[in-house]
Structure formats: C-alpha cells, structure tokens
Design a protein around this motif. Structure first.
Motif, PDB file in Angstrom:
ATOM      1  N   UNK A   1       0.815  -1.215   0.000  1.00 56.43           N
ATOM      2  CA  UNK A   1       0.000   0.000   0.000  1.00 56.43           C
ATOM      3  C   UNK A   1       0.844   1.258   0.000  1.00 56.43           C
ATOM      4  N   UNK A   2       1.869   1.269   0.813  1.00 54.90           N
ATOM      5  CA  UNK A   2       2.748   2.435   0.886  1.00 54.90           C
ATOM      6  C   UNK A   2       3.479   2.641  -0.432  1.00 54.90           C
ATOM      7  N   UNK A   3       3.950   1.558  -1.025  1.00 55.17           N
ATOM      8  CA  UNK A   3       4.699   1.689  -2.275  1.00 55.17           C
ATOM      9  C   UNK A   3       3.807   2.092  -3.446  1.00 55.17           C
ATOM     10  N   UNK A   4       2.540   1.741  -3.396  1.00 52.70           N
ATOM     11  CA  UNK A   4       1.637   2.068  -4.507  1.00 52.70           C
ATOM     12  C   UNK A   4       0.863   3.360  -4.293  1.00 52.70           C
ATOM     13  N   UNK A   5       0.898   3.919  -3.093  1.00 54.29           N
ATOM     14  CA  UNK A   5       0.135   5.136  -2.808  1.00 54.29           C
ATOM     15  C   UNK A   5       0.599   6.307  -3.682  1.00 54.29           C
ATOM     16  N   UNK A   6       1.896   6.445  -3.836  1.00 54.15           N
ATOM     17  CA  UNK A   6       2.420   7.541  -4.656  1.00 54.15           C
ATOM     18  C   UNK A   6       1.960   7.440  -6.093  1.00 54.15           C
ATOM     19  N   UNK A   7       2.003   6.249  -6.634  1.00 52.19           N
ATOM     20  CA  UNK A   7       1.571   6.055  -8.017  1.00 52.19           C
ATOM     21  C   UNK A   7       0.072   6.332  -8.142  1.00 52.19           C
ATOM     22  N   UNK A   8      -0.704   5.885  -7.157  1.00 50.81           N
ATOM     23  CA  UNK A   8      -2.143   6.132  -7.168  1.00 50.81           C
ATOM     24  C   UNK A   8      -2.439   7.628  -7.136  1.00 50.81           C
ATOM     25  N   UNK A   9      -1.757   8.343  -6.253  1.00 53.94           N
ATOM     26  CA  UNK A   9      -1.976   9.780  -6.136  1.00 53.94           C
ATOM     27  C   UNK A   9      -1.621  10.501  -7.429  1.00 53.94           C
TER      28      UNK A   9
END
Length: 85
Positions: A30-38
């Motif tokens: 979740x932490x690693x994908x949050x930036x890409x999602x944002x």
C-alpha cells in the motif's frame, strides 16, 4: 519490492516458516503504490477538468451564436432584440 525481497531470502535457503508476511506485505504494498495512485488520480482529475472546461466553452459558443441568430432574425422583423429577452 518486498515480495521480491522475501523471495530472494527464500531462494538463499533461509527458514521463513515462522515469518508472517501477510499484514506487513499488505502495508508495504500500500505504501509503495500510494504515490503512483496519487499521481494517476491527479492526472485523471486534471484531464477531466480540461475536458469539462472545453465542453463548457463549446456550449457557451453555441448558445452565444444562437442568441446572435435570434437577435438578427428579430432585427429583420423590426423587433427590438433586447425587449424579447
């Protein structure tokens, strides 16, 4: 990356039978994908706003041209276009 790390540890022969990676893996994913999602969300919102603005501009131009045509028709008939509005 965490999944690759655990896989590498397993390939090197480390005993991982007591390691519980389910919650930790989920959090790290979740932490690693949050930036890409944002970033994706921001780009999506930006493109949608631009499309909406373009469509509103088109509608405004159509309405303006229709009002101009209506005014021209009323002038030909000898009516006051402002009195009709």
């Amino acid at each position: 990356y965490f999944e690759a790390f655990v896989k590498a540890l397993n390939e090197r022969g480390l005993d991982l039978h007591k390691v519980h990676v389910t919650k930790e893996e989920a959090v790290l994913w979740g932490v690693s994908h949050w930036g890409r999602f944002s970033k994706t969300k921001g780009a999506f919102v930006k493109t949608r706003k631009e499309k909406v603005k373009a469509e509103v501009k088109k509608v405004g131009q159509v309405v303006k041209s229709k009002n101009t045509e209506l005014g021209n028709q009323q002038e030909k008939k000898g009516e006051d276009p402002k009195a009709a509005a």
